[in-house]
Design a protein around this motif. Structure first.
Motif, short mmCIF file in Angstrom:
data_model
loop_
_atom_site.label_atom_id
_atom_site.label_comp_id
_atom_site.label_asym_id
_atom_site.label_seq_id
_atom_site.Cartn_x
_atom_site.Cartn_y
_atom_site.Cartn_z
N GLY A 1 26.09 25.53 30.37
CA GLY A 1 26.50 25.17 29.02
C GLY A 1 27.37 26.24 28.39
N PRO A 2 27.71 26.05 27.13
CA PRO A 2 28.65 26.94 26.44
C PRO A 2 28.11 28.35 26.26
CG PRO A 2 27.63 25.42 24.87
CD PRO A 2 27.28 24.94 26.24
N ASP A 3 26.78 28.56 26.37
CA ASP A 3 26.24 29.91 26.18
C ASP A 3 26.72 30.89 27.23
OD1 ASP A 3 23.00 28.88 24.92
OD2 ASP A 3 24.85 29.37 23.87
N THR A 4 27.25 30.37 28.34
CA THR A 4 27.69 31.26 29.41
C THR A 4 29.05 31.88 29.13
OG1 THR A 4 28.65 29.38 30.58
CG2 THR A 4 26.39 30.00 31.16
N THR A 5 29.73 31.44 28.08
CA THR A 5 31.04 32.02 27.77
C THR A 5 30.87 33.22 26.88
OG1 THR A 5 31.43 30.75 25.76
CG2 THR A 5 32.01 29.69 27.83
N HIS A 6 31.82 34.11 26.90
CA HIS A 6 31.77 35.31 26.08
C HIS A 6 32.08 35.02 24.62
CE1 HIS A 6 31.07 38.01 29.42
NE2 HIS A 6 32.09 37.49 30.06
N GLU A 7 32.59 33.81 24.33
CA GLU A 7 32.96 33.50 22.95
C GLU A 7 31.74 33.09 22.13
OE1 GLU A 7 35.95 34.16 21.88
OE2 GLU A 7 36.37 34.82 23.90
N HIS A 8 30.63 32.74 22.81
CA HIS A 8 29.45 32.29 22.08
C HIS A 8 28.47 33.45 21.97
CE1 HIS A 8 26.45 29.34 20.72
NE2 HIS A 8 25.58 30.13 21.31
N HIS A 9 28.04 33.74 20.75
CA HIS A 9 27.12 34.83 20.52
C HIS A 9 25.82 34.28 19.93
CE1 HIS A 9 30.07 37.89 21.47
NE2 HIS A 9 30.92 37.23 20.72
N HIS A 10 24.76 34.33 20.70
CA HIS A 10 23.47 33.86 20.23
C HIS A 10 22.83 34.94 19.36
CE1 HIS A 10 19.60 31.91 20.23
NE2 HIS A 10 19.04 33.01 20.69
N HIS A 11 22.35 34.54 18.18
CA HIS A 11 21.71 35.48 17.28
C HIS A 11 20.20 35.33 17.40
CE1 HIS A 11 25.38 35.91 14.39
NE2 HIS A 11 25.73 35.89 15.66
N ALA A 12 19.50 36.44 17.42
CA ALA A 12 18.03 36.41 17.47
C ALA A 12 17.51 37.56 16.63
CB ALA A 12 17.54 36.53 18.91
N ALA A 13 16.64 37.25 15.68
CA ALA A 13 16.07 38.28 14.82
C ALA A 13 15.02 39.07 15.59
CB ALA A 13 15.43 37.64 13.59
N TRP A 14 15.01 40.38 15.35
CA TRP A 14 14.05 41.24 16.03
C TRP A 14 12.62 40.80 15.74
CZ3 TRP A 14 11.49 43.58 19.29
CH2 TRP A 14 10.55 44.56 19.03
N ARG A 15 12.32 40.41 14.52
CA ARG A 15 10.95 40.01 14.19
C ARG A 15 10.55 38.76 14.98
NH1 ARG A 15 14.24 39.29 9.86
NH2 ARG A 15 14.72 37.13 9.26
N ASP A 16 11.53 37.85 15.25
CA ASP A 16 11.22 36.65 16.02
C ASP A 16 11.00 36.98 17.50
OD1 ASP A 16 11.49 35.13 13.73
OD2 ASP A 16 13.60 34.67 14.11
N ILE A 17 11.82 37.90 18.02
CA ILE A 17 11.64 38.31 19.42
C ILE A 17 10.29 38.98 19.59
CG2 ILE A 17 12.49 39.83 21.24
CD1 ILE A 17 15.30 39.46 20.10
N ARG A 18 9.94 39.88 18.67
CA ARG A 18 8.66 40.59 18.76
C ARG A 18 7.48 39.62 18.67
NH1 ARG A 18 8.29 44.83 14.34
NH2 ARG A 18 8.02 42.93 13.11
N ALA A 19 7.58 38.66 17.75
CA ALA A 19 6.50 37.68 17.59
C ALA A 19 6.36 36.83 18.85
CB ALA A 19 6.77 36.80 16.37
N ALA A 20 7.50 36.44 19.42
CA ALA A 20 7.45 35.61 20.63
C ALA A 20 6.85 36.38 21.80
CB ALA A 20 8.86 35.13 20.98
N LEU A 21 7.21 37.64 21.95
CA LEU A 21 6.65 38.45 23.03
C LEU A 21 5.15 38.66 22.83
CD1 LEU A 21 9.46 41.16 23.37
CD2 LEU A 21 8.85 39.43 25.08
N SER A 22 4.74 38.94 21.59
CA SER A 22 3.32 39.19 21.31
C SER A 22 2.47 37.95 21.55
CB SER A 22 3.16 39.67 19.87
OG SER A 22 3.85 40.88 19.64
N ALA A 23 3.03 36.77 21.29
CA ALA A 23 2.27 35.53 21.42
C ALA A 23 2.40 34.90 22.81
CB ALA A 23 2.74 34.53 20.37
N SER A 24 3.17 35.53 23.68
CA SER A 24 3.44 34.94 25.00
C SER A 24 2.27 35.13 25.95
CB SER A 24 4.70 35.57 25.60
OG SER A 24 4.43 36.91 25.99
N SER A 25 2.42 34.55 27.13
CA SER A 25 1.40 34.67 28.19
C SER A 25 1.66 35.87 29.10
CB SER A 25 1.38 33.39 29.03
OG SER A 25 1.06 32.27 28.23
N LEU A 26 2.62 36.70 28.73
CA LEU A 26 2.88 37.91 29.52
C LEU A 26 1.68 38.83 29.49
CD1 LEU A 26 6.51 38.70 28.27
CD2 LEU A 26 5.88 37.67 30.46
#
Length: 399
Positions: free
Chosen positions: A67-92
């Motif tokens: 999909g389009p995410d593989t191009t360098h023109e697309h920049h996915h934004h992710a908030a640090w608080r969301d990444i931290r929450a997702a990691l903390s709640a994960s099955s890792l």
């Protein structure tokens, strides 16, 4: 086991992962399983491939999503608080989660400093994209599995030029990368381009408290090579990881310590004693010793030597200047060998006592804390109490 990162072409998250997997291919199956249920990686595929750049051979870690995410023109934004929450709640597992959050926290702090905001408000762009999340989770899993006693690195190549980012065109190294490399050794080898990515610099900062290979005798047991995407002129774009194993007969571990020294000839003994106690109470001071020394013209002086944590030299120096009359302090960071030890509290008929157990090459020794033995009715009784406490500590530890 000690691991050294030789930054031949530089370092990025995928290069680090590939190098570790080239060193330990047995970890590949476990890593693929972990990545299959890692958070925020829906639809992402990861694979390890062999790589030959015509000079060296090794592995590459490829993270892909159609999909389009593989191009360098697309920049996915992710908030640090969301990444931290997702990691903390994960099955890792707990260790992988701990390392992943630790690496991302360094990135968040650096980004916050660059943009003049709080870490909680940081929104990642390039490093928040799914490929960098995969790199960091993969790195965290491998770090947990290896459980190395020490990580070191060679000098990081700075590179030069400009790099296109979600914030526009930025100088190399990128601002966040430059902050993360502060205090680490760097080199300008004349080869342009982005040589160290923000993710790569965060991994370096997280792992490498020391930059040089240990001077102690060790056995080199294996090495691995992880390649990046770019081709560099005249040099392989790879990270080499070298694995060392201490000799089986070695009991002592090693670390580094700051040594600060100075002499005093114009401070009363009473006031100096209080100053030394205040120094000894500092959380980053490991020990303070004083000794009589002869100065110029045969004058008696007091020599003071402080052992402190290497990252706290400035604070300890400032405290020493405040607590003593010295106007000059010598300091150096040195290697030291240390024996494994632990404190055991024992209960005997004479009361409780703390006993230090030390593992020496010839066997274990025990030493009771003198202040816990008590005054006693004489030297013989104190010696008896000491022997009882030390024997109890040894027996309790072995049972």
């Amino acid at each position: 086991m000690e691991l050294h990162l030789d930054l031949v072409g530089g370092i990025a998250g995928d290069m680090f992962v590939a190098a570790i997997l080239d060193l330990r291919s047995d970890l590949e199956e476990g890593l693929m399983n972990v990545l299959s249920y890692a958070p925020m990686l829906e639809g992402v595929s990861c694979r390890i491939v062999s790589h030959d750049d015509g000079i060296l051979t090794g592995r590459r870690f490829l993270v892909e999503r159609p999909g389009p995410d593989t191009t360098h023109e697309h920049h996915h934004h992710a908030a640090w608080r969301d990444i931290r929450a997702a990691l903390s709640a994960s099955s890792l597992d707990a260790e992988t989660t701990h390392h992943a959050i630790g690496i991302f926290s360094l990135l968040a702090d650096a980004e916050a400093r660059v943009h003049g905001t709080a870490a909680e408000a940081v929104e990642f762009h390039e490093v928040g994209a799914w490929d960098s999340i995969a790199d960091i989770v993969a790195a965290a899993y491998l770090i947990a599995q290896l459980d190395a006693t020490r990580w070191t690195s060679s000098a990081a190549p700075l590179g030069s030029g400009r790099v296109r980012t979600a914030h526009g065109i930025l100088p190399v190294p990128a601002p966040a990368t430059a902050l993360l490399l502060e205090g680490l050794p760097t080199i300008d080898d004349g080869i342009p381009g982005e040589r160290v990515t923000p993710t790569g610099s965060a991994i370096l900062r997280y792992l490498c408290k020391q930059e040089t290979i240990s001077p102690q005798p060790r056995r080199l047991v294996a090495s691995g090579y992880g390649f990046g995407t770019r081709k560099l002129p005249g040099i392989s774009n790879c990270v080499r990881v070298i694995c060392f194993e201490s000799r089986a007969t070695d009991v002592a571990g090693s670390d580094r310590v700051a040594v600060l020294e100075f002499e005093i000839d114009d401070q009363t003994g009473e006031d100096l004693a209080q100053g030394i106690e205040n120094l000894r109470a500092h959380k980053d001071v490991l020990d303070v010793v004083q000794m009589p020394v002869f100065g110029k013209k045969g004058r008696m002086m007091t020599g003071v030597r402080i052992l402190a944590r290497p990252d706290a030299v400035a604070q300890v120096v400032a405290l020493a200047f405040d607590e003593t009359t010295t106007i000059g302090i010598r300091h150096a960071i040195v290697d030291r060998m240390i024996l494994p030890r632990e404190i055991i509290e024992t209960d005997t008929a004479s009361g409780s006592a703390h006993v230090k157990l030390v593992k020496r090459p010839s066997g274990q020794t025990a030493k009771a804390e003198a202040s816990d033995i008590g005054n006693g009715p004489g030297a013989a009784e104190r010696q008896r109490r000491r022997q009882v406490a030390e024997a109890a500590a040894k027996t309790g530890k072995q049972s």
